[in-house]
Design a protein around this motif. Sequence first.
Motif, PDB file in Angstrom:
ATOM      1  N   ARG A  11       0.743  -1.256   0.057  1.00  0.00           N
ATOM      2  CA  ARG A  11      -0.090   0.095   0.129  1.00  0.00           C
ATOM      3  C   ARG A  11       0.951   1.202  -0.061  1.00  0.00           C
ATOM      4  NH1 ARG A  11      -5.682  -0.666   2.613  1.00  0.00           N
ATOM      5  NH2 ARG A  11      -6.360  -2.868   1.628  1.00  0.00           N
ATOM      6  N   PHE A  12       2.351   0.977   0.263  1.00  0.00           N
ATOM      7  CA  PHE A  12       2.962   2.224   0.036  1.00  0.00           C
ATOM      8  C   PHE A  12       3.643   2.298  -1.403  1.00  0.00           C
ATOM      9  CE2 PHE A  12       7.543   3.866   0.305  1.00  0.00           C
ATOM     10  CZ  PHE A  12       7.173   5.139   0.793  1.00  0.00           C
ATOM     11  N   ALA A  13       3.046   3.293  -2.063  1.00  0.00           N
ATOM     12  CA  ALA A  13       3.441   3.643  -3.554  1.00  0.00           C
ATOM     13  C   ALA A  13       4.784   4.124  -3.549  1.00  0.00           C
ATOM     14  CB  ALA A  13       2.646   4.843  -4.078  1.00  0.00           C
ATOM     15  N   THR A  14       5.354   3.304  -4.623  1.00  0.00           N
ATOM     16  CA  THR A  14       6.899   3.705  -4.790  1.00  0.00           C
ATOM     17  C   THR A  14       7.119   3.938  -6.208  1.00  0.00           C
ATOM     18  OG1 THR A  14       7.301   1.062  -5.189  1.00  0.00           O
ATOM     19  CG2 THR A  14       7.606   2.054  -2.924  1.00  0.00           C
ATOM     20  N   GLY A  15       8.092   4.689  -6.501  1.00  0.00           N
ATOM     21  CA  GLY A  15       8.483   4.724  -7.959  1.00  0.00           C
ATOM     22  C   GLY A  15       9.412   3.548  -8.340  1.00  0.00           C
ATOM     23  N   VAL A  16       9.566   3.337  -9.475  1.00  0.00           N
ATOM     24  CA  VAL A  16      10.070   2.295 -10.000  1.00  0.00           C
ATOM     25  C   VAL A  16      11.641   2.747 -10.987  1.00  0.00           C
ATOM     26  CG1 VAL A  16       9.938   0.399 -11.618  1.00  0.00           C
ATOM     27  CG2 VAL A  16       8.041   1.212 -10.313  1.00  0.00           C
ATOM     28  N   ALA A  17      12.616   1.953 -10.763  1.00  0.00           N
ATOM     29  CA  ALA A  17      13.713   2.409 -11.464  1.00  0.00           C
ATOM     30  C   ALA A  17      14.307   0.986 -11.865  1.00  0.00           C
ATOM     31  CB  ALA A  17      14.674   3.215 -10.406  1.00  0.00           C
ATOM     32  N   LEU A  30       4.858   4.389 -11.239  1.00  0.00           N
ATOM     33  CA  LEU A  30       4.685   3.741  -9.882  1.00  0.00           C
ATOM     34  C   LEU A  30       4.304   2.488  -9.808  1.00  0.00           C
ATOM     35  CD1 LEU A  30       2.341   7.263  -9.011  1.00  0.00           C
ATOM     36  CD2 LEU A  30       5.286   6.821  -8.760  1.00  0.00           C
ATOM     37  N   TYR A  31       4.389   1.822  -8.578  1.00  0.00           N
ATOM     38  CA  TYR A  31       3.806   0.646  -8.295  1.00  0.00           C
ATOM     39  C   TYR A  31       3.382   0.500  -6.930  1.00  0.00           C
ATOM     40  CZ  TYR A  31       4.198  -4.355  -8.497  1.00  0.00           C
ATOM     41  OH  TYR A  31       3.724  -5.844  -8.606  1.00  0.00           O
TER      42      TYR A  31
END
Length: 164
Positions: free
Chosen positions: A19-25, A155-156
Amino acid sequence: MHSIERHVDPATYRKVVGRFATGVAIVTTRLGDVDHAMTINSFTSVSLDPLLVLFCAEKVARFHDAVLESGVWGVSVLPASMEDASRFFAHRGRPLNGQLATWPHHRGESGVALFDDALATLECATTAVHDGGDHSIVVGGVTAIDTPSDGAPLLYHKGRYKSL
């Protein structure tokens, strides 16, 4: 340090932290003449003085040993338009040879591959590696930065790709 007793179901844990939205790299390294790359969402800024960032690498991934041995790595922060690259570099066991050919990229000062369409790129030199259970926490000093393109970030969240 306190010992950790498990009272939490791992599957439920995954749903909760998802549930914590993260960026993707995509993080890259070069060992000898071989490029290695891996999708990550465990990337964060650590310090402004000195400039430090970190990412987490699963210990069983072939990228793990390659990045620890090379000591240098690049981070390409992905735009929403690069979801296909994120999915590709998240897949285990893909062939190493030619894996970067589909996506335009260039070599940074340290020799690592950086994606031309990334929202931001960083080049790093490993300064510390910490045990993180089944992952290693790789800390690096930032040696070069750029903002090659602009756009919505990838985002994920809750096990799915999203964008703003």
